[in-house]
Design an enzyme around this catalytic site. Sequence first.
Site, PDB file in Angstrom:
ATOM      1  N   TYR A 107      11.618  75.673  12.672  1.00 31.36           N
ATOM      2  CA  TYR A 107      11.054  74.624  13.517  1.00 31.36           C
ATOM      3  C   TYR A 107       9.539  74.785  13.702  1.00 31.36           C
ATOM      4  O   TYR A 107       8.826  73.826  13.966  1.00 31.36           O
ATOM      5  CB  TYR A 107      11.688  74.684  14.919  1.00 31.36           C
ATOM      6  N   GLY A 108       9.079  76.036  13.604  1.00 32.14           N
ATOM      7  CA  GLY A 108       7.717  76.373  14.037  1.00 32.14           C
ATOM      8  C   GLY A 108       6.610  75.631  13.338  1.00 32.14           C
ATOM      9  O   GLY A 108       5.536  75.444  13.906  1.00 32.14           O
ATOM     10  N   CYS A 118       8.974  83.340  21.402  1.00 28.84           N
ATOM     11  CA  CYS A 118       9.832  82.812  20.344  1.00 28.84           C
ATOM     12  C   CYS A 118      11.069  83.689  20.392  1.00 28.84           C
ATOM     13  O   CYS A 118      10.957  84.927  20.441  1.00 28.84           O
ATOM     14  CB  CYS A 118       9.148  82.938  18.983  1.00 28.84           C
ATOM     15  N   CYS A 131      15.348  78.176  22.190  1.00 29.92           N
ATOM     16  CA  CYS A 131      14.230  78.024  21.261  1.00 29.92           C
ATOM     17  C   CYS A 131      13.029  77.490  22.029  1.00 29.92           C
ATOM     18  O   CYS A 131      13.095  76.398  22.610  1.00 29.92           O
ATOM     19  CB  CYS A 131      14.628  77.037  20.163  1.00 29.92           C
ATOM     20  N   ASN A 132      11.961  78.260  22.031  1.00 28.26           N
ATOM     21  CA  ASN A 132      10.733  77.824  22.714  1.00 28.26           C
ATOM     22  C   ASN A 132      10.117  76.605  22.035  1.00 28.26           C
ATOM     23  O   ASN A 132       9.622  75.692  22.692  1.00 28.26           O
ATOM     24  CB  ASN A 132       9.696  78.952  22.691  1.00 28.26           C
ATOM     25  N   HIS A 163      13.104  84.531  18.318  1.00 28.63           N
ATOM     26  CA  HIS A 163      13.282  85.453  17.189  1.00 28.63           C
ATOM     27  C   HIS A 163      12.643  86.826  17.449  1.00 28.63           C
ATOM     28  O   HIS A 163      13.059  87.817  16.854  1.00 28.63           O
ATOM     29  CB  HIS A 163      12.620  84.873  15.925  1.00 28.63           C
ATOM     30  N   ASP A 174      19.680  77.192  18.436  1.00 30.51           N
ATOM     31  CA  ASP A 174      18.342  77.535  17.929  1.00 30.51           C
ATOM     32  C   ASP A 174      18.237  77.024  16.501  1.00 30.51           C
ATOM     33  O   ASP A 174      19.212  76.521  15.921  1.00 30.51           O
ATOM     34  CB  ASP A 174      18.124  79.059  17.982  1.00 30.51           C
ATOM     35  N   SER A 175      17.058  77.202  15.913  1.00 29.35           N
ATOM     36  CA  SER A 175      16.872  76.813  14.514  1.00 29.35           C
ATOM     37  C   SER A 175      17.539  77.813  13.569  1.00 29.35           C
ATOM     38  O   SER A 175      18.026  77.448  12.504  1.00 29.35           O
ATOM     39  CB  SER A 175      15.379  76.774  14.198  1.00 29.35           C
TER      40      SER A 175
END
Length: 279
Positions: free
Chosen positions: A50-51, A196, A82-83, A198, A18-19
């Site tokens: 990333y978003g 997401c 990660c979406n 997170h 993931d980020s």
Amino acid sequence: MMSALSSVSRYGRVLVFDSGMGGLTVAREVAARAPELELIYVADSGFFPYGDKSDDALRGRLPPVAKALVEACRPDVFVIACNTASTLALDEVRAVLDIPVVGTVPAIKPAAERSQTGTIGLLATPGTVRRAYTAELIRRFALSCRVMLHGSVELVRLAEEQAAGGAVSLEAFRAAQAPLYEAEGGDQIDTVVLACTHFPLIRGELAATVPHPVTFIDSGEAIARQTLRVLPAGLTQTENQTGGRTVWLTSDPKAHLRLVEVCRRFGFRTVRTIDVTNN
Ligand code: DGL
């Protein structure tokens, strides 16, 4: 939750990517089902978040970073937890790797099946909200529903801060998700997709600050099951790998002490760094 699951003895090495901290919510679902797996957690700390990155920037970043990680870590499965990354570049990452790649996409189908009002909310990063992939999921699985989307970089930031034990006020969570419910028809939302990775970190805070009760749905469990499905069969136990938990960062861990601490709490105590800038 974890104790209610029946775990199985599965061996091999799974890399969860993931980020930042979000993919830990996926890693814990995998670990709960197969504790003997060796797990490598990678946070692309050098490129977080990333978003709000452009599609081109992420497309340029993800395949070479994935390739470098697979060369360095030799996993049996690569999980993009990660979406934002999966909805953009899952195929591109698959194209450069020769192992199974599991992506994370918004849980729109189960949300549509569950909704009683026919109005679904989707909380994600701005990147995931504007993706053609997300629109296609809605078209395929939620055509009979009204799907309202809200992209927020702020919620990702709050999730990282809250997970690290920061004193985030509930008002901040309320304000960050409020636009979803305040838009016309938002009072009809009964099911919200946490699109997401997170956001499961702050499920409690989100639930405590919604204007009316909703059910939150995420993809963590489904990704864990898919990961075990594609894990090559017949991998055997190797002594120093079994149950191993290592976290790799793509930038100096000293600049990411909160991230390192949260990874430690999720069981990832050995920290390593990989330089992906030359790839
Ligand atoms: N965890 C990531 C996701 O699932 C995104 C967080 C970020 O913006 O870096 O979309």
